[in-house]
Design an enzyme around this catalytic site. Structure first.
Site, PDB file in Angstrom:
ATOM      1  N   LYS A 180       1.485   7.203   4.006  1.00 35.01           N
ATOM      2  CA  LYS A 180       0.978   5.779   4.017  1.00 35.01           C
ATOM      3  C   LYS A 180       0.213   5.413   5.793  1.00 35.01           C
ATOM      4  CE  LYS A 180       4.602   4.874   0.800  1.00 35.01           C
ATOM      5  NZ  LYS A 180       6.114   4.195   0.746  1.00 35.01           N
TER       6      LYS A 180
ATOM      7  N   PRO B  39       0.845  -1.222   0.169  1.00 35.01           N
ATOM      8  CA  PRO B  39      -0.076  -0.023   0.025  1.00 35.01           C
ATOM      9  C   PRO B  39       0.770   1.232   0.062  1.00 35.01           C
ATOM     10  CG  PRO B  39      -0.752  -1.702   1.777  1.00 35.01           C
ATOM     11  CD  PRO B  39       0.573  -2.104   1.096  1.00 35.01           C
TER      12      PRO B  39
ATOM     13  N   ARG C  34      16.636  -0.709  -4.356  1.00 36.50           N
ATOM     14  CA  ARG C  34      15.266  -0.999  -4.611  1.00 36.50           C
ATOM     15  C   ARG C  34      15.357  -1.279  -6.186  1.00 36.50           C
ATOM     16  NH1 ARG C  34      11.808   0.594  -1.043  1.00 36.50           N
ATOM     17  NH2 ARG C  34      10.626  -0.784  -1.798  1.00 36.50           N
TER      18      ARG C  34
END
Length: 268
Positions: free
Chosen positions: A59, A2, A258
């Site tokens: 978030k 999310p 990443r």
DNA sequence: CGGGGCTCCTGTGCGC
DNA sequence: TGCGCACAGGAGCCCC
């Protein structure tokens, strides 16, 4: 996991289904979520409280309780908040309300976190949160954040202390649409490019909310349903496939530890 | 300040 | 088919 659009979708779902509901029962099912020594206090702070507000910052999901306390969640990689009449399957936390509805916090990788805050308690994260990328960040602020750093642009967009809510999916998608390479140092991004990036980032986040978030694996809305924003993706997890703009093979790289995918021709 | 690596977990998917 | 490894949407912390 999310990111901003997914957390916003869940926020809206919870507001729709739980506004005004009173907490009647709290079960902590994972000692890693709330340590046993803190469970009594945690549960006591929630019991009998009604859900009055449903907020989001980056978030983080923040449920405002009657009496001024808050129940906060961060879903990290695999967290889900599922509303149902009777939850089945594994969960780390179960909350039952006065109409019998249940809220289950499910979280395969168990990185998610929950906090119960008393009125006046400080922000629980050790790191201060930057302005929300969609609701608190104006163009001038955005450009100045980018231009004042030597860090590569992708990790910059994902740094929650600079701007809150953007993760790996939407950072990659925005960089593709703005035709900026993920490895460009912030300083070297021109003002014009930074302004374009600001505009497309907001468009992409908004559109993803309209599509109820991106489901690539774990993400589900509060009703357990998948989102459809993944159908809009141009680069995320598409390394090796042809660029939808110029058909060049999309390249995969590691940026700031990443995964990152970009078009070596379109993105300068 | 910046970058890299490790950590918390569990599951999946790929190459051999 | 089976095994081992890399990797997965997050982010704090340590070290250089």
């Amino acid at each position: 996991m999310p990111e901003l659009p997914e957390v916003e979708t869940i926020r809206r779902d919870l507001e729709e289904s739980l506004l005004g509901r009173k907490i009647e029962e709290v079960q902590v099912l994972d000692a890693r979520l709330v340590a046993p020594s803190r469970q009594t206090v945690f549960i006591h702070e929630l019991l009998g409280r009604a859900l009055e507000r449903f907020d989001r910052r980056g978030k983080y999901l923040i449920l405002g309780l009657s009496g001024g306390g808050r129940l906060m969640f961060h879903l990290r990689m695999t967290g889900q908040l599922i509303v149902s009449k009777k939850h089945t399957g594994p969960s780390r936390l179960l909350v039952r309300f006065d109409d019998g509805t249940q809220l289950a916090f499910c979280d395969q990788r168990r990185f998610g976190e929950v906090w119960s805050l008393k009125p006046g308690d400080p922000w629980p994260s050790r790191v201060p949160l930057g302005p929300d990328a969609l609701t608190e960040l104006d163009k001038e602020q955005f450009v100045s954040i980018i231009k004042s750093r030597t860090t590569r642009i992708q990790p910059l967009l994902m740094d929650q202390s600079l701007m809150a809510g953007v993760g790996n999916i939407y950072a990659q998608e925005a960089l593709f649409k703005a035709a900026v390479r993920p490895t460009r140092p912030g300083q070297n991004v021109t003002k014009k490019e930074a302004e374009r990036l600001y505009r497309v980032l907001r468009e992409i986040l908004q559109k993803a909310i309209t599509h109820r978030g991106s489901t690539s694996r774990n993400y589900r809305d509060a009703y357990g349903e998948s989102g459809s924003a993944q159908t809009l993706h141009s680069v995320y997890r598409k390394g090796g496939l042809p660029c939808r703009r110029c058909s060049t093979r999309l390249r995969s790289a590691r940026v700031g530890g990443r995964g990152s995918v970009f078009c070596p021709r379109c993105q300068k």
